[in-house]
Enzyme design. Structure first.
Site, mmCIF file in Angstrom:
data_model
loop_
_atom_site.group_PDB
_atom_site.id
_atom_site.type_symbol
_atom_site.label_atom_id
_atom_site.label_comp_id
_atom_site.label_asym_id
_atom_site.label_seq_id
_atom_site.Cartn_x
_atom_site.Cartn_y
_atom_site.Cartn_z
ATOM 1 N N ASP A 103 0.793 -0.988 -0.392
ATOM 2 C CA ASP A 103 0.228 -0.058 0.528
ATOM 3 C C ASP A 103 0.851 1.283 0.268
ATOM 4 O O ASP A 103 1.484 1.310 1.195
ATOM 5 C CB ASP A 103 -0.665 -0.211 1.556
ATOM 6 C CG ASP A 103 -2.314 -0.887 1.023
ATOM 7 O OD1 ASP A 103 -1.751 -1.874 0.421
ATOM 8 O OD2 ASP A 103 -2.643 -0.960 1.462
ATOM 9 N N LYS A 167 -6.909 3.459 -3.565
ATOM 10 C CA LYS A 167 -6.704 3.741 -2.383
ATOM 11 C C LYS A 167 -7.321 5.076 -2.070
ATOM 12 O O LYS A 167 -6.341 5.995 -2.135
ATOM 13 C CB LYS A 167 -5.754 2.500 -1.556
ATOM 14 C CG LYS A 167 -6.705 2.936 0.475
ATOM 15 C CD LYS A 167 -5.304 1.930 0.824
ATOM 16 C CE LYS A 167 -5.178 2.504 1.718
ATOM 17 N NZ LYS A 167 -4.476 1.835 2.795
ATOM 18 N N LYS A 199 -10.274 1.144 -2.921
ATOM 19 C CA LYS A 199 -10.091 -0.103 -1.464
ATOM 20 C C LYS A 199 -10.564 1.910 -0.862
ATOM 21 O O LYS A 199 -9.491 2.129 -0.621
ATOM 22 C CB LYS A 199 -8.379 -0.276 -0.871
ATOM 23 C CG LYS A 199 -8.766 -0.041 0.647
ATOM 24 C CD LYS A 199 -7.223 -1.028 0.831
ATOM 25 C CE LYS A 199 -6.841 -1.157 2.289
ATOM 26 N NZ LYS A 199 -5.742 -1.726 2.611
#
Length: 258
Positions: A103, A167, A199
């Protein structure tokens, strides 16, 4: 009923399997990571992944071997700085330690300053460093972007540079995931020429929150699109709310350990 004819239990079970169960608190300890792992493997799961600090990847990977739960960690987190070499070094170490997913916080300060080259360089080089060994989720930090036009620009750049997921947030800023940002990101995903996941992360705490975002995804992408390969919730508090719903308890009611 919480979403399109689903009972609360059905919705909670659906959401839990899409969860990146997260502990990125300052001062997180190994015993807290162990607690996270136990939750990830509870009878209600498994969750899709756990998301933890890089120093815990090796431990988590060993504990979760063969369990169907992926190990994610964070890079360039949480500030979204512009040090491409540091991001590459940290990514290489995390992959060597066994991380399945990275991430990466987009260097959003550079984006706002008009330095698109640094943004593209970091995402593209981290993508190359991961190669086929893992999945790249790029954190746009949408709550710090001034408008939806900039959110769309950030999403398009991340996708163009090889993101597997986009995300919303680190969860470390005053504004995290919002329905407006998620709608914008979904429009970018629909326009992509390959499959890209979404996300929402940060501030997602309740069953109603989960239902809201799943409803947006179902409306935009169809009711069967959201799976662990295309959709995740990034959350630390959401798990307990989902477990409460599955077990028929009021949110926050006392319960025993799994």
């Amino acid at each position: 009923m919480s979403e399109a004819g689903m009972t609360d239990i059905d919705l909670a079970r659906r959401a839990l399997r899409l969860l990146d169960l997260t502990d990125l608190n300052d001062g997180c300890r190994e015993d807290q990571v162990e607690t996270l792992i136990q939750k990830a493997l509870s009878p209600h799961g498994p969750v899709a992944a756990i998301c933890i600090w890089p120093q815990f990847v090796t431990i988590a990977k060993a504990r979760l071997k063969g369990k169907g739960v992926r190990v994610a960690t964070v890079i360039n987190f949480p500030k979204g700085g512009e040090d491409v070499e540091r991001a590459l070094e940290d990514t290489a170490e995390a992959i060597d330690d066994g991380a399945d997913e990275i991430d990466l916080v987009m260097p959003w300060h550079a984006l706002l300053a008009g330095d698109e080259l640094t943004v593209r360089s970091m995402i593209g080089e981290v993508r190359d460093e991961i190669d086929d060994a893992g999945r790249l989720k790029v954190i746009l930090e949408t709550g710090m972007l001034p408008d939806q036009a900039m959110v769309r620009k950030a999403a398009d750049i991340a996708i163009d540079c090889g993101a597997d997921f986009i995300k919303t947030s680190t969860g470390k800023t005053p504004v995290s995931a919002t329905p407006e940002a998620v709608k914008t990101m979904l429009s970018a995903i629909k326009a992509a020429d390959r499959t890209v996941g979404l996300k929402p992360s940060g501030g997602i705490r309740t069953l109603a929150d989960a239902g809201l975002y799943l409803g947006l995804v179902d409306a935009a992408m169809g009711p069967v699109w959201a799976s662990p390969t295309t959709f995740r919730f990034g959350a630390s508090a959401l798990y307990d709310a989902l477990a409460d719903a599955i077990e028929g308890r009021a949110a926050g009611a006392a319960k025993g350990p799994y």
